[in-house]
Write a protein that holds these residues in place. Structure first.
Motif, short mmCIF file in Angstrom:
data_model
loop_
_atom_site.label_atom_id
_atom_site.label_comp_id
_atom_site.label_asym_id
_atom_site.label_seq_id
_atom_site.Cartn_x
_atom_site.Cartn_y
_atom_site.Cartn_z
N ASP A 106 -45.89 47.02 20.28
CA ASP A 106 -46.07 46.85 18.84
C ASP A 106 -47.52 47.06 18.43
N GLU A 129 -42.21 43.89 21.92
CA GLU A 129 -42.91 42.80 21.25
C GLU A 129 -43.91 42.12 22.18
N THR A 130 -45.12 41.87 21.67
CA THR A 130 -46.15 41.21 22.48
C THR A 130 -46.48 39.81 21.96
N ASN A 131 -46.03 39.49 20.75
CA ASN A 131 -46.38 38.21 20.10
C ASN A 131 -47.88 38.09 19.87
N ASP A 132 -48.56 39.23 19.82
CA ASP A 132 -49.99 39.23 19.55
C ASP A 132 -50.24 38.91 18.08
N GLU A 133 -51.21 38.07 17.82
CA GLU A 133 -51.48 37.65 16.44
C GLU A 133 -51.90 38.81 15.55
N GLN A 136 -48.60 40.01 13.91
CA GLN A 136 -47.67 39.05 13.34
C GLN A 136 -47.50 39.20 11.84
N SER A 151 -36.42 47.54 18.27
CA SER A 151 -37.18 46.64 19.13
C SER A 151 -36.59 46.67 20.54
N SER A 153 -36.11 44.20 22.47
CA SER A 153 -35.12 43.12 22.60
C SER A 153 -33.79 43.52 21.98
#
Length: 519
Positions: A106, A129-133, A136, A151, A153
């Protein structure tokens, strides 16, 4: 047999055994194999079929492993691409490689968006997805490729853990690895399922890799060294991997101690950083039984210092993308010879030949050629390049070498003007092509010079028609068109470059002059 099928068999025997740790989170062989099936079925639901090509623009992560093995299980050819490549470099490989889908992070969506208009044949962008801020609060609908985005997922969720894989022949192409070309454009080395499986199996056997081993996977997965030695070989051996997202001496030491790692593989630059790391002590790598070095020649002084400090043996080897990649390793059951790349691994033959292809006697310098089940079937869409590289079943490496009386090989020099920066290959012509495209550059000469940290760095001499053009401006230009390790470390402006009577720039003569001045 092929890698993805072997993984399925290994998973049946080791359902609850950890296959890898990523950010200290374990994934079992059973979980990994299920995800591989889900990705394979997810690809089919997108309309991708056996024989299609997808690109992985990813760093070290579970996404890379799942996508790689899932695609191979479905008979889809994988093209790994360095995620730090520029849009120009990525778009060339994707177009030349007939890529239909790209799997990426992402964080890299803005990069992919930038090059998407140049990729008419790419129909799907699979975003991990990395969940990097940093992402977000990004609205994905703002991108023109939004309708083509899925995605990672979602792909897994749409797939099934039960999968009936198509029949895959061992001579079918599993991976295309793009390697720098002498013409300035990368060439795609087609590696078959047999190539990859045989090399992983032979590496594992040669290194006595077993389910008891824990391998530090710090080399980049998109690079063939890591792909075979730190990913494929451990998985078919039932070993576990410690995935390092980005190389850091501190993280390597932490993982080694926390999980009692037994094998580490790296390029000489990594060993130098580990050796020089402030505060490091022998106990940091106490659990290791073996260290492997490749990518470029390791200075003998560094090898000895590292071994003395950490009380571990470093085994040097040799390989190239076209050979999947390993052809030689220093043996574990015989004396290791510093400065040597070792002896031929199982089922692979190396020899030194003259210009006529005739084998030379011991201690005579010639070109190193290789034969074995690991040798590629050719360059993608380049039959003439293939014929010039593979002759009578032997792969001509372009490296000058000699073999001693005991069968140990030594790389003497490079037949081609390749520059190896931290284990990565850079061809001078590739950099020169970029510089020549600049409107103010008249001519240029690029070559490698020794560097204590990276082995070599790129040195550049240019003749400019614009007296206002300076080094800083030209370096910024290079940053837009070249991967970081290909960017010149230093650019020198001169009035003219040395040439022979035909007008050819004497790159080697210029390099020798520079090296003489630094002595």
């Amino acid at each position: 047999m092929h890698l993805s099928k072997m993984l399925a068999e290994t998973a049946v025997k080791n359902l609850d055994k950890t296959a890898f740790y990523f950010l200290d989170r374990p994934t079992t062989y059973g979980e990994l194999n299920a995800a591989v099936n889900q990705f394979a079925t997810g690809m089919e639901k997108l309309g991708l079929q056996k024989g299609d090509h997808i690109a992985l623009v990813l760093g070290n992560s579970p996404h890379f492993i799942i996508a790689l093995y899932g695609a191979m299980r479905a008979g889809i050819t994988v093209i790994p691409i360095n995620p730090i490549y520029t849009p120009d470099e990525i778009s060339f490989i994707a177009n030349n490689g007939d890529v239909k889908a790209i799997v990426t992070l992402d964080l890299l969506v803005p990069l992919v968006e930038k090059l998407s208009s140049h990729l008419p044949n790419v129909h799907h962008y699979i975003i991990c997805e990395t969940n990097d801020e940093r992402v977000q609060n990004v609205d994905p609908t703002q991108f023109s490729i939004y309708s083509k985005m899925k995605s990672f997922s979602q792909i897994l969720a749409s797939g099934s853990i039960q999968y009936e894989a198509p029949e895959i022949q061992e001579d079918e192409t599993a991976i295309i690895l793009y390697t720098s070309g002498t013409t300035g454009k990368p060439k795609g080395a087609m590696l078959t399922h047999k190539n990859l499986y045989s090399n992983a199996k032979d590496i594992g056997n040669y290194l006595k890799m077993s389910s008891e081993d824990t391998v530090i996977t710090a080399l980049p997965m998109f690079h063939v060294f890591c792909l075979s030695v730190c990913l494929n070989a451990p998985l078919i051996s039932g070993a576990r991997m410690l995935i390092v997202p980005k190389f850091s001496p501190r993280e390597v030491f932490r993982l080694a101690k926390t999980y009692q790692a037994t094998i580490f593989a790296g390029v000489p630059t990594m060993y130098n950083f580990l050796y020089q790391y402030e505060g490091s002590v022998p106990e940091d790598l106490l659990s290791l039984r073996l260290c492997i070095s490749g990518g470029s020649s390791m200075p003998v002084a560094l090898l000895k210092n590292f071994e003395e400090k950490f009380k571990v043996i470093v085994s040097e080897g040799y390989g190239l993308s076209e050979a999947s990649p390993v052809t030689c390793f220093n043996p574990l059951d015989r004396p290791r010879k510093p400065g040597s790349i070792g002896t031929s691994i199982l089922n692979v033959k190396n020899k030194v030949v003259n210009e006529l292809g005739e084998e030379l006697p011991a201690n005579t310098v010639g070109e190193l050629v290789v034969q074995g089940p690991n040798v590629m079937k050719g360059y993608y869409k380049l039959p003439e390049e293939t014929a010039a590289t593979i002759k009578d079943g032997w792969l001509y490496t372009g490296d000058l070498a000699r073999m001693d009386e005991e069968g140990y090989f030594y790389i003497v020099d490079r037949k081609k003007d390749i520059i190896i920066v931290g284990g990565y290959n850079v061809y001078p012509r590739e950099v020169e092509e970029v510089l020549y495209a600049h409107p103010d550059i008249v001519e240029t000469a690029v070559f490698g010079v020794p560097n204590p940290e990276y082995g070599e760095v790129v040195q550049c001499y240019v003749v400019s028609k614009n007296p206002q053009l300076d080094e800083e401006q030209l370096l910024r230009y290079c940053q837009e068109h070249l991967a970081e390790y290909k960017i010149p470390k230093e650019i020198t402006f001169v009035k003219e470059l040395p040439k022979n009577t035909t007008g050819k720039i004497l790159r080697r003569a210029l390099k020798e002059q520079i090296l003489q001045k630094t002595k």
